[in-house]
Design an enzyme around this catalytic site. Structure first.
Site, short mmCIF file in Angstrom:
data_model
loop_
_atom_site.label_atom_id
_atom_site.label_comp_id
_atom_site.label_asym_id
_atom_site.label_seq_id
_atom_site.Cartn_x
_atom_site.Cartn_y
_atom_site.Cartn_z
N SER A 139 0.85 -1.19 0.00
CA SER A 139 0.00 0.00 0.00
C SER A 139 0.88 1.24 0.00
O SER A 139 2.01 1.21 0.51
CB SER A 139 -0.90 0.02 1.24
OG SER A 139 -1.58 1.26 1.36
N TYR A 152 -1.34 -0.65 10.51
CA TYR A 152 -1.50 -0.86 9.07
C TYR A 152 -0.28 -0.36 8.30
O TYR A 152 0.27 -1.07 7.46
CB TYR A 152 -2.76 -0.15 8.58
CG TYR A 152 -3.05 -0.38 7.11
CD1 TYR A 152 -3.43 -1.64 6.65
CD2 TYR A 152 -2.95 0.66 6.18
CE1 TYR A 152 -3.68 -1.86 5.30
CE2 TYR A 152 -3.21 0.45 4.85
CZ TYR A 152 -3.58 -0.81 4.40
OH TYR A 152 -3.84 -1.03 3.07
#
Length: 260
Positions: A139, A152
Site C-alpha cells: 500500500s 497498518y
C-alpha cells in the site's frame, strides 16, 4: 491447459476485480476466502463455468489454513502461474489502549505472516519449473507512517521490504516477485475512512493496471501513478513539515475487522 491464478481475499473488492480481470484474460481461477458463499455467488453471477475455477476456504491469519489451501490447489489444479497475496485487514490503533496491542498482532498475522504463508506452498514448485509470479499487495500507506494507522502502515512497510528481499532471493530462478502499492481504491475497507481520499479508483480500473504490471513482471508499482508522485513527495518532506501537514487528520476507525 490455460494458465492459473491463485488469489486470496477473493470475496470482495480488489480480490474480485482481479479475479474477473484474470478470467477475462483466459486464466483459470483458484479463489481463496473465509466467506466462500460470497465467492460462489459472485462466480455464478458472472457466468464463470465450473471447469474454470475452484474455491478454497482459508483464513490467511492461520498459517496452517492458508498453506493447506495452497497445497489443495496444487493437487486439484496444478501449480499456479500467478499467486496474489491480496487478503488483508486495515484497522486503526492507539498504542495507549491495551487491547490495541492485539489489534497490531492480528494485523501483522494477516498482512505479513499471512502473505508469506500464502507464498510458501508454491515457491519450491515455481523454482523447479523456472517460472511464476508471486504478487504481494502492499500500500502507499507503507511509504510513510500516518497518525492512527500505526499497525497498518507498519505492516505494509514490512510487505514492501519482505517482497524486496524475496525478489532478490528468487531472481536467479526465473520466478518474479511483484510488489503492488495501491493508493485509494473504492472497496469495503476504504468506504469506512473518515478522511479525503485523493485519486480514488474503482476496483476494475485498479485491476486493469495491476494485471498489466503483473504480466510485465514489474518489480514494484504504485497504482495510480499520481499517488506514487504524492508518496515520493511525502517521503522527501522533513519530519517537521510532514508532521505539520498531517496534524488534525482524522484517525482510522478502531473497530474489529476480519480479513476478506
Amino acid at each position: 491447459m490455460s494458465r492459473l491464478v491463485f488469489i486470496t481475499g477473493a470475496s470482495s473488492g480488489i480480490g474480485q476485480a482481479l479475479a474477473l480481470r484474470f478470467f477475462q484474460a483466459g486464466y483459470r481461477l483458484a479463489l481463496v476466502a473465509r466467506r466462500t458463499r460470497e465467492v460462489e455467488t459472485w462466480v455464478k453471477a458472472h457466468g464463470i463455468s465450473a471447469n474454470s475455477y475452484k474455491i478454497y476456504s482459508a483464513d490467511v491469519s492461520d498459517s496452517s489454513s492458508i498453506v493447506a489451501a495452497g497445497r489443495d490447489c496444487i493437487a486439484a489444479q496444478g501449480v499456479p502461474d500467478v499467486v496474489i497475496a491480496n487478503a488483508g485487514v486495515s484497522i486503526g490503533m492507539d498504542t495507549a489502549v491495551r487491547e490495541d496491542l492485539e489489534v497490531m498482532a492480528q494485523t501483522f498475522a494477516t498482512n505479513n505472516i499471512g502473505l508469506a504463508a500464502t507464498f510458501h506452498p508454491f515457491v519450491d514448485a515455481m523454482v523447479q519449473r523456472g517460472s511464476g509470479a508471486l504478487v504481494g499487495m502492499a500500500s502507499v500507506a507503507g511509504i510513510r507512517g500516518l497518525p492512527g494507522h500505526g499497525a497498518y502502515c507498519a505492516s505494509k512497510a514490512a510487505v514492501i521490504a519482505y517482497c524486496e528481499s524475496l525478489r532478490g532471493e528468487l531472481r536467479p530462478s526465473g520466478v518474479k516477485v511483484v510488489t503492488l502499492c495501491p493508493g485509494y481504491v473504492d472497496t469495503p475497507l476504504t468506504q469506512k475512512n473518515r478522511y479525503t481520499m485523493p485519486f480514488l479508483m474503482q476496483p476494475e480500473a485498479f485491476a486493469d493496471k495491476a494485471f498489466a504490471a503483473i504480466e510485465a513482471g514489474t518489480g514494484y508499482r504504485v497504482i495510480p501513478w499520481q499517488m506514487g508522485v504524492v508518496a515520493k513527495l511525502l517521503r522527501l518532506l522533513p519530519n517537521g513539515l510532514f508532521d505539520k501537514a498531517l496534524a488534525g487528520r482524522p484517525r482510522k476507525h478502531r473497530q474489529p475487522e476480519k480479513p476478506l
